[in-house]
Structures are given as structure tokens and as C-alpha cells.
Design a protein around this motif. Sequence first.
Motif: not given
Length: 267
Positions: A22-31, A33-52
Amino acid sequence: MTRAAQGRPYPARDAGALARARNSDGRRGVVAPRNGTSATTTWEGPAMKIGIIGAGNIGGNLTRRLTALGHDVSVANSRGPHTLTALAEETGATPVRVEEAARGAEIVVVTIPVKAVPDLPSGLFDEAADGVAVIDTGNYYPRERDGRIAGIEDEGLTESRWTERHLGHPVIKAFNGTYAQDILDRPRPAGDPDRLAVPVAGDDEAAKRKVRALIDELGFDAVDAGGLDDSWRQQPGTPVYGLRGGVEEVRKALAEASPQRAPEFRG
């Protein structure tokens, strides 16, 4: 899902597990997947508060993915926060009481057995953010778990309409036919030919847009399955339930569904 979906164990996290940034401005960085495939994606939207609410295989794996994407996740279960210590240490999620799970949340995921829905506290969403979207991942299993529910069997309510009435808040049905392990292992970037699609049903169009965007961020396509009264098309026993397919396959399966509940899913 039950059996093959929620019943499947997930592998232990290791060096190939989901990266979190997570960047200092609250936006996300590179994520990645756990299987190490080429599906790495950069998400840049603001972080949300989520309840589960619910920390089974679906709830637990959504907690893993959503915290990995940089969201502020609170997670609760019926046994209390002290039973969620390991998940909290693994993910950075905040364990809370069920009554607190929706506090300030922009999205709340309810992923508990259908029979437990009436036991949720009243006023659950009173302190949620304005316009909170509530995702229902539930499935009705009368023979295996839930017992016979008259509103579903006799009144003909869809499972999520019945849940919505008990919650007193509009819900969006999603992830009910998703294999829990796929949430960790099969995210893909938009346009990838192997990207899976998830049907999404609900009446609140603003909430549905928010849920569809979250599904996209998780690495899946979202297919609009209509209103909540149409959500029988994705209930257990239908062609789309448990289907690992892309957008066109999911649309075709939804169109082929029958409103008659399969015998094994009747109480």
C-alpha cells in the motif's frame, strides 16, 4: 459452496503467497497471485473498509485476497475475535465481534450458513458507511445443513431474497458458486482468456456496480444475472453453480437454468 468448494482445504502461505503493498497515499501497489503466474496486476484505486462476517473457506480466502489488495478488512465469526488470531496475524485483518463488522464499512460480505442468518444481530448495518453494499454468498442446503426453510420452500423466495428480508438491507448475491480455492489461485488480469466469471444478482444498481468493480479487482469478470428475484439462476443445482467458465459460458449457463429446485436441494 459446500462440499467441493467450501470443503476444500487451502495450502499454507509461503514465499509464493499473495504480496501486499500500500502506498503512503492509501492507493494500492502491485499484487501477485499466490501461484506465481503472470496474472500480476497493479491496482490503483483507493483502499476501502470492508467487513466480512464468516471466516470459513470463502470468508477466509476473501480476507486473504482483500487484505493483499490493500483494503482495510474487519473479520468476524460466531465464535468471537479470539478465534481469529491466526487469520489476523497472517493477513493483517482486524478481528472483531459480529456486531462491529460493518462499522464504517463500504462493503460487507455475509458468508455464513443460511440457517444462521436470523441469528445475526439487529441493526447490523446501522453504523456502516452510506450506501454500503452487502454481498450474500450463501446457499441453502436443507438436507445437509440448514433444515427446511418455509419461506424458501413454500413462498418460493430466492435464497438471497429470504436472506435480505432477515437482514433488513438490500443484498447482492455473488460468490455463492465460486470454489474457495479459486479466489486465491485463479485471479487473472482483464482480457486474459483464462479469466473466470462470477454471476452477480441484485436490485440495488449502485451496490451492484460496487460489487462488480470489486470482483474485477479480485481478478474475475462479473456477469449481471439480473435482479434478486432472478438469483435462482445461480442457486445450487443450476448449470452455473460451480461452473469454472468465462463470461459467455456463464451467460449461457444462466440462460439454461430452470426455476424448479433440484430434488437434492429441497427440504
